[in-house]
Design an enzyme around this catalytic site. Structure first.
Site, mmCIF file in Angstrom:
data_model
loop_
_atom_site.group_PDB
_atom_site.id
_atom_site.type_symbol
_atom_site.label_atom_id
_atom_site.label_comp_id
_atom_site.label_asym_id
_atom_site.label_seq_id
_atom_site.Cartn_x
_atom_site.Cartn_y
_atom_site.Cartn_z
ATOM 1 N N GLU A 18 7.977 53.986 37.719
ATOM 2 C CA GLU A 18 6.995 53.986 38.768
ATOM 3 C C GLU A 18 5.619 54.341 38.251
ATOM 4 O OE1 GLU A 18 9.970 55.852 42.120
ATOM 5 O OE2 GLU A 18 7.997 56.988 41.616
ATOM 6 N N CYS A 72 -1.396 56.668 38.422
ATOM 7 C CA CYS A 72 -0.662 57.467 37.455
ATOM 8 C C CYS A 72 0.381 56.315 37.041
ATOM 9 C CB CYS A 72 0.179 58.448 38.541
ATOM 10 S SG CYS A 72 1.218 59.551 37.335
ATOM 11 N N CYS A 115 13.063 59.679 29.646
ATOM 12 C CA CYS A 115 12.350 60.571 28.723
ATOM 13 C C CYS A 115 13.299 61.522 27.996
ATOM 14 C CB CYS A 115 11.106 61.627 29.363
ATOM 15 S SG CYS A 115 10.232 62.504 28.319
ATOM 16 N N CYS A 147 12.733 68.534 29.558
ATOM 17 C CA CYS A 147 12.190 69.377 30.305
ATOM 18 C C CYS A 147 13.023 69.946 31.601
ATOM 19 C CB CYS A 147 10.874 69.206 30.581
ATOM 20 S SG CYS A 147 9.646 68.925 29.226
ATOM 21 N N CYS A 199 12.144 68.871 35.288
ATOM 22 C CA CYS A 199 11.602 67.428 35.474
ATOM 23 C C CYS A 199 12.941 66.333 35.583
ATOM 24 C CB CYS A 199 10.990 67.012 34.188
ATOM 25 S SG CYS A 199 10.388 65.221 34.090
ATOM 26 N N CYS A 222 3.574 62.888 41.007
ATOM 27 C CA CYS A 222 3.783 62.798 39.516
ATOM 28 C C CYS A 222 4.877 63.344 39.007
ATOM 29 C CB CYS A 222 2.520 62.740 38.785
ATOM 30 S SG CYS A 222 1.486 61.570 39.142
HETATM 31 N N1 SAH Z 1 5.477 63.675 29.399
HETATM 32 C C1 SAH Z 1 4.329 64.043 29.828
HETATM 33 C C2 SAH Z 1 3.772 63.211 30.847
HETATM 34 C C3 SAH Z 1 4.683 62.995 32.043
HETATM 35 S S1 SAH Z 1 5.034 64.143 33.402
HETATM 36 C C4 SAH Z 1 4.049 65.494 30.022
HETATM 37 O O1 SAH Z 1 5.117 66.248 30.176
HETATM 38 O O2 SAH Z 1 2.957 65.851 30.277
HETATM 39 C C5 SAH Z 1 3.397 64.540 34.155
HETATM 40 C C6 SAH Z 1 3.397 66.083 34.619
HETATM 41 O O3 SAH Z 1 4.356 66.379 35.509
HETATM 42 C C7 SAH Z 1 3.580 67.051 33.545
HETATM 43 O O4 SAH Z 1 2.724 67.977 33.325
HETATM 44 C C8 SAH Z 1 5.069 67.342 33.986
HETATM 45 O O5 SAH Z 1 5.336 68.908 33.307
HETATM 46 C C9 SAH Z 1 5.096 67.579 35.238
HETATM 47 N N2 SAH Z 1 5.999 67.833 36.012
HETATM 48 C C10 SAH Z 1 7.570 67.094 35.613
HETATM 49 N N3 SAH Z 1 8.290 67.334 36.614
HETATM 50 C C11 SAH Z 1 7.941 68.022 37.702
HETATM 51 C C12 SAH Z 1 8.219 68.566 38.868
HETATM 52 N N4 SAH Z 1 9.615 68.475 39.335
HETATM 53 N N5 SAH Z 1 7.203 69.020 39.448
HETATM 54 C C13 SAH Z 1 6.033 69.175 39.060
HETATM 55 N N6 SAH Z 1 5.649 68.867 38.188
HETATM 56 C C14 SAH Z 1 6.469 68.209 37.374
HETATM 57 FE FE1 SF4 Z 2 9.531 64.171 29.528
HETATM 58 FE FE2 SF4 Z 2 9.402 65.102 32.110
HETATM 59 FE FE3 SF4 Z 2 9.157 66.799 29.960
HETATM 60 FE FE4 SF4 Z 2 7.276 65.083 30.708
HETATM 61 S S1 SF4 Z 2 7.819 66.923 31.720
HETATM 62 S S2 SF4 Z 2 7.963 65.546 28.370
HETATM 63 S S3 SF4 Z 2 8.292 63.385 31.229
HETATM 64 S S4 SF4 Z 2 10.696 65.589 30.215
#
Ligand code: SAH
Ligand code: SF4
Length: 380
Positions: free
Chosen positions: A90, A103, A110, A114, A117, A358
């Site tokens: 996206e 964005c 990924c 995390c 996420c 995002c």
């Molecule tokens: N992988 C990179 C960039 C993509 S994620 C990273 O982790 O920084 C972009 C941001 O969205 C990151 O700060 C991530 O931790 C946050 N994010 C991921 N899942 C989320 C969620 N469910 N609610 C709010 N923020 C989230």
């Molecule tokens: Fe990957 Fe989501 Fe963690 Fe960013 S927040 S590193 S996209 S698993």
């Protein structure tokens, strides 16, 4: 066939040298592709016909395919970009009064898993190519030009659209900022990300300011050091926890690059960064990381790093097991940080009606890894 959208200026110049063409031709072609949106050599009217024919025989200009476009009532636009084999990533455009932010995604899925996420929950499929990363700007520019052109705007009545249309009329860019905060970890797709960043910055292509292009990383320490040398842009680091025990759980890559190393890398990055602070992202998870004592630990932890905080209210997804912190908890957390002298922003949720936040990107990814067990190998 070679896709010319896979080259940054240096790469395209090398390619032109190989086919016996002068370096300035590479600049011309780059401008045609990225500034004029040309997808066909026939359009490149200031190139000799013979060169156009030569290029048409051995190269193509192929941008990623848009599978669907979704518009929010608040002006946010989301594109689902086809990445083949049933997968998609996206791209989201977020208009604000003083800027237009795109964005951008860097990977299909990924590997870092995390736990809060939705992308991380889906696993990893593959890296995006340069053309698929920069192609997101290409596609968005085209779509926004089309929808925001005078008299042709379905967004006309909507917030922000008027200001953006004015910009377009004045010949200003609609996309002024890029954040690599879509799907994937950009620093685990390092060389493609760097080439795409160079295209974002290059005056021959998108000409964005270094300060307005942000890489967001979960903290891949060696790659942060490389980025500082290769292409320093603004940096956001996904912190999310003020101690290793909690961060190990929320952001498993912390087991490999713990907080002390991560913060040292942030300090090193600042020596070359276009901005004099790091943005720390902090997702607000009720009862997990949002107490006053967490805020105080965070202040102590980041004492030696010039920084700003971006609090992100958790975006829920099915079976996540987490709950978004209450507004009152977010306010309290913010005021503790502010009392210590920090600048804190709380991310507004935009485009809720089209699922555009995002980090919460819809669409299922076909996982190619055995998930968490394999994470560390992918990182090597
Ligand atoms: N992988 C990179 C960039 C993509 S994620 C990273 O982790 O920084 C972009 C941001 O969205 C990151 O700060 C991530 O931790 C946050 N994010 C991921 N899942 C989320 C969620 N469910 N609610 C709010 N923020 C989230
Ligand atoms: Fe990957 Fe989501 Fe963690 Fe960013 S927040 S590193 S996209 S698993």
């Amino acid at each position: 066939m070679i896709n010319l959208l896979d080259f940054d200026l240096a790469g395209l110049t090398r390619y032109f040298a190989e086919i016996g063409e002068k370096p300035f031709r590479a600049k011309q072609v780059l401008r045609w592709m990225h500034q004029m949106g040309a997808g066909d050599f026939g359009q490149m009217s200031d190139l000799a016909k013979s060169l156009r024919e030569k290029l048409a025989q051995q190269a193509v200009i192929i941008a990623p395919q848009v599978r669907s476009e979704h518009r929010s009532t608040d002006g946010t636009v989301k594109w689902l970009i086809d990445t083949g084999t049933g997968n998609a990533v996206e791209t989201v455009f977020i208009p604000e009064d003083d800027r237009g932010t795109l964005c951008v995604s860097s990977q299909v899925g990924c590997a870092l898993a995390c736990t809060f996420c939705s992308t991380g929950r889906q696993g990893f499929n593959r890296n995006l190519s340069v053309s698929e990363i920069i192609g997101q700007l290409w596609v968005a520019n085209k779509a926004l030009d089309r929808t925001l052109a005078p008299n042709a705007s379905p967004l006309a009545e909507e917030r922000d659209a008027g200001a953006l249309r004015e910009k377009l009329v004045k010949g200003e860019r609609i996309i002024s900022n890029v954040v690599m905060m879509g799907m994937g970890e950009p620093l685990l797709n390092y060389s493609n990300t760097v080439s795409a960043l160079r295209l974002m910055l290059d005056d021959q292509s998108y000409g964005l300011s270094r300060r307005r292009v942000t890489v967001s990383t979960s903290g891949i320490v060696p790659a942060m050091d490389r980025l500082r040398e290769d292409c320093p842009v603004a940096l956001a680091v996904s912190l999310h926890a003020p101690n290793d025990a909690l961060r190990d759980r929320l952001v498993p890559i912390n087991q490999k690059y713990p907080l002390k190393e991560l913060l040292a890398a942030c300090r090193r990055y600042l020596e070359r960064a276009p901005r004099d602070f790091i943005t720390f992202e902090y997702v607000m998870l009720e009862g997990v990381n949002d107490s006053v004592s967490h805020a105080k630990q965070l202040i102590a932890l980041t004492r030696d790093v010039p920084c700003k905080f971006n609090l992100i209210p958790f975006n829920p997804f099915p079976d996540s097991g987490y709950v978004r912190s209450a507004p009152e908890a977010i306010r309290r957390f913010r005021s503790v940080l502010q009392a210590a002298g920090h600048v804190v922003t709380t991310r507004k949720t935009r485009g809720d009606d089209i699922d555009a936040a995002c980090g919460q990107l819809a669409g299922k990814v076909r996982d190619k890894t055995k998930r968490t067990q394999r994470n560390m190998e992918v990182v090597e």
